[in-house]
Design a protein around this motif. Sequence first.
Motif, PDB file in Angstrom:
ATOM      1  N   UNK A   1       0.853  -1.171   0.000  1.00 43.77           N
ATOM      2  CA  UNK A   1       0.000   0.000   0.000  1.00 43.77           C
ATOM      3  C   UNK A   1       0.901   1.237   0.000  1.00 43.77           C
ATOM      4  N   UNK A   2       0.640   2.171  -0.891  1.00 46.15           N
ATOM      5  CA  UNK A   2       1.513   3.347  -0.980  1.00 46.15           C
ATOM      6  C   UNK A   2       1.277   4.366   0.125  1.00 46.15           C
ATOM      7  N   UNK A   3       2.163   5.334   0.168  1.00 48.31           N
ATOM      8  CA  UNK A   3       2.045   6.490   1.055  1.00 48.31           C
ATOM      9  C   UNK A   3       1.375   7.598   0.245  1.00 48.31           C
ATOM     10  N   UNK A   4       0.360   8.240   0.834  1.00 52.67           N
ATOM     11  CA  UNK A   4      -0.284   9.395   0.192  1.00 52.67           C
ATOM     12  C   UNK A   4       0.436  10.654   0.647  1.00 52.67           C
ATOM     13  N   UNK A   5       0.902  11.436  -0.302  1.00 54.19           N
ATOM     14  CA  UNK A   5       1.538  12.719   0.001  1.00 54.19           C
ATOM     15  C   UNK A   5       0.564  13.811  -0.412  1.00 54.19           C
ATOM     16  N   UNK A   6       0.127  14.609   0.570  1.00 58.03           N
ATOM     17  CA  UNK A   6      -0.841  15.676   0.328  1.00 58.03           C
ATOM     18  C   UNK A   6      -0.128  17.019   0.269  1.00 58.03           C
ATOM     19  N   UNK A   7      -0.447  17.798  -0.751  1.00 60.73           N
ATOM     20  CA  UNK A   7       0.086  19.142  -0.908  1.00 60.73           C
ATOM     21  C   UNK A   7      -1.022  20.117  -0.526  1.00 60.73           C
ATOM     22  N   UNK A   8      -0.770  20.986   0.424  1.00 62.03           N
ATOM     23  CA  UNK A   8      -1.780  21.926   0.875  1.00 62.03           C
ATOM     24  C   UNK A   8      -1.400  23.360   0.501  1.00 62.03           C
ATOM     25  N   UNK A   9      -2.424  24.194   0.318  1.00 65.96           N
ATOM     26  CA  UNK A   9      -2.205  25.613   0.048  1.00 65.96           C
ATOM     27  C   UNK A   9      -1.332  25.866  -1.162  1.00 65.96           C
ATOM     28  N   UNK A  10      -0.391  26.781  -0.996  1.00 69.95           N
ATOM     29  CA  UNK A  10       0.476  27.166  -2.104  1.00 69.95           C
ATOM     30  C   UNK A  10       1.357  26.031  -2.595  1.00 69.95           C
ATOM     31  N   UNK A  11       1.589  25.020  -1.758  1.00 71.56           N
ATOM     32  CA  UNK A  11       2.384  23.868  -2.198  1.00 71.56           C
ATOM     33  C   UNK A  11       1.620  23.048  -3.230  1.00 71.56           C
ATOM     34  N   UNK A  12       0.295  22.991  -3.106  1.00 73.00           N
ATOM     35  CA  UNK A  12      -0.527  22.317  -4.115  1.00 73.00           C
ATOM     36  C   UNK A  12      -0.445  23.070  -5.442  1.00 73.00           C
ATOM     37  N   UNK A  13      -0.428  24.392  -5.361  1.00 72.94           N
ATOM     38  CA  UNK A  13      -0.292  25.195  -6.581  1.00 72.94           C
ATOM     39  C   UNK A  13       1.038  24.912  -7.261  1.00 72.94           C
ATOM     40  N   UNK A  14       2.102  24.847  -6.475  1.00 71.53           N
ATOM     41  CA  UNK A  14       3.431  24.562  -7.032  1.00 71.53           C
ATOM     42  C   UNK A  14       3.512  23.155  -7.613  1.00 71.53           C
ATOM     43  N   UNK A  15       2.861  22.196  -6.943  1.00 71.75           N
ATOM     44  CA  UNK A  15       2.908  20.803  -7.379  1.00 71.75           C
ATOM     45  C   UNK A  15       2.006  20.559  -8.582  1.00 71.75           C
ATOM     46  N   UNK A  67       3.461   1.845   4.964  1.00 69.38           N
ATOM     47  CA  UNK A  67       2.295   1.485   4.154  1.00 69.38           C
ATOM     48  C   UNK A  67       1.026   2.142   4.675  1.00 69.38           C
ATOM     49  N   UNK A  68       0.326   2.838   3.808  1.00 75.85           N
ATOM     50  CA  UNK A  68      -0.951   3.435   4.151  1.00 75.85           C
ATOM     51  C   UNK A  68      -0.891   4.755   4.894  1.00 75.85           C
ATOM     52  N   UNK A  69       0.300   5.212   5.251  1.00 76.62           N
ATOM     53  CA  UNK A  69       0.419   6.500   5.948  1.00 76.62           C
ATOM     54  C   UNK A  69       0.087   7.656   5.002  1.00 76.62           C
ATOM     55  N   UNK A  70      -0.276   8.757   5.612  1.00 77.08           N
ATOM     56  CA  UNK A  70      -0.529   9.991   4.886  1.00 77.08           C
ATOM     57  C   UNK A  70       0.483  11.022   5.350  1.00 77.08           C
ATOM     58  N   UNK A  71       1.184  11.631   4.408  1.00 80.82           N
ATOM     59  CA  UNK A  71       2.153  12.679   4.698  1.00 80.82           C
ATOM     60  C   UNK A  71       1.580  13.975   4.147  1.00 80.82           C
ATOM     61  N   UNK A  72       1.420  14.965   5.018  1.00 85.06           N
ATOM     62  CA  UNK A  72       0.871  16.257   4.600  1.00 85.06           C
ATOM     63  C   UNK A  72       1.968  17.302   4.633  1.00 85.06           C
ATOM     64  N   UNK A  73       2.077  18.037   3.551  1.00 85.38           N
ATOM     65  CA  UNK A  73       3.046  19.122   3.448  1.00 85.38           C
ATOM     66  C   UNK A  73       2.296  20.422   3.721  1.00 85.38           C
ATOM     67  N   UNK A  74       2.630  21.062   4.824  1.00 85.97           N
ATOM     68  CA  UNK A  74       1.882  22.215   5.329  1.00 85.97           C
ATOM     69  C   UNK A  74       2.652  23.501   5.058  1.00 85.97           C
ATOM     70  N   UNK A  75       2.120  24.358   4.192  1.00 89.37           N
ATOM     71  CA  UNK A  75       2.822  25.598   3.851  1.00 89.37           C
ATOM     72  C   UNK A  75       2.754  26.598   5.001  1.00 89.37           C
ATOM     73  N   UNK A  76       3.532  27.668   4.900  1.00 87.75           N
ATOM     74  CA  UNK A  76       3.447  28.727   5.906  1.00 87.75           C
ATOM     75  C   UNK A  76       2.019  29.281   5.956  1.00 87.75           C
ATOM     76  N   UNK A  77       1.587  29.614   7.134  1.00 88.85           N
ATOM     77  CA  UNK A  77       0.250  30.176   7.305  1.00 88.85           C
ATOM     78  C   UNK A  77       0.369  31.694   7.338  1.00 88.85           C
ATOM     79  N   UNK A  78      -0.451  32.343   6.539  1.00 85.74           N
ATOM     80  CA  UNK A  78      -0.447  33.796   6.590  1.00 85.74           C
ATOM     81  C   UNK A  78      -1.676  34.236   7.363  1.00 85.74           C
ATOM     82  N   UNK A  79      -1.549  35.338   8.005  1.00 83.84           N
ATOM     83  CA  UNK A  79      -2.673  35.829   8.808  1.00 83.84           C
ATOM     84  C   UNK A  79      -2.732  37.343   8.751  1.00 83.84           C
ATOM     85  N   UNK A  80      -3.719  37.834   9.408  1.00 78.74           N
ATOM     86  CA  UNK A  80      -3.809  39.275   9.376  1.00 78.74           C
ATOM     87  C   UNK A  80      -4.812  39.760  10.384  1.00 78.74           C
TER      88      UNK A  80
END
Length: 80
Positions: A1-15, A67-80
Motif C-alpha cells: 500500500x503506498x504512502x499518500x503525500x498531500x500538498x496543501x495551500x500554495x504547495x498544491x499550486x506549485x505541485x 504502508x498506508x500512511x498519509x504525509x501532509x506538506x503544510x505551507x506557511x500560514x499567513x494571517x492578518x
Amino acid sequence: MPVRVLFLGQLADLAGTGEISVPAPLDWDGLLRSVPAAVAERLPAETVKLACAGQVLADKISLCAMDGDEVALLPPVSGG
C-alpha cells in the motif's frame, strides 16, 4: 500500500496537484526525490511543516512513512 503525500495551500499550486502516491517506506530523501522540484526547494524551510499519520514532525528529516500512511506538506500560514 503506498504512502499518500498531500500538498496543501500554495504547495498544491506549485505541485500542480493536491496529492501523489509513492511507494512505502518513505523517508526524507525519498520525499524530496518524489515531489516536484519547485516543492522540494521549499520543503527544507522552517516555515514549511510536515505531518505524518496525523502528527506534525518536530524534525522533518526523521520522516519514516509506512504502508498506508498519509504525509501532509503544510505551507506557511499567513494571517492578518
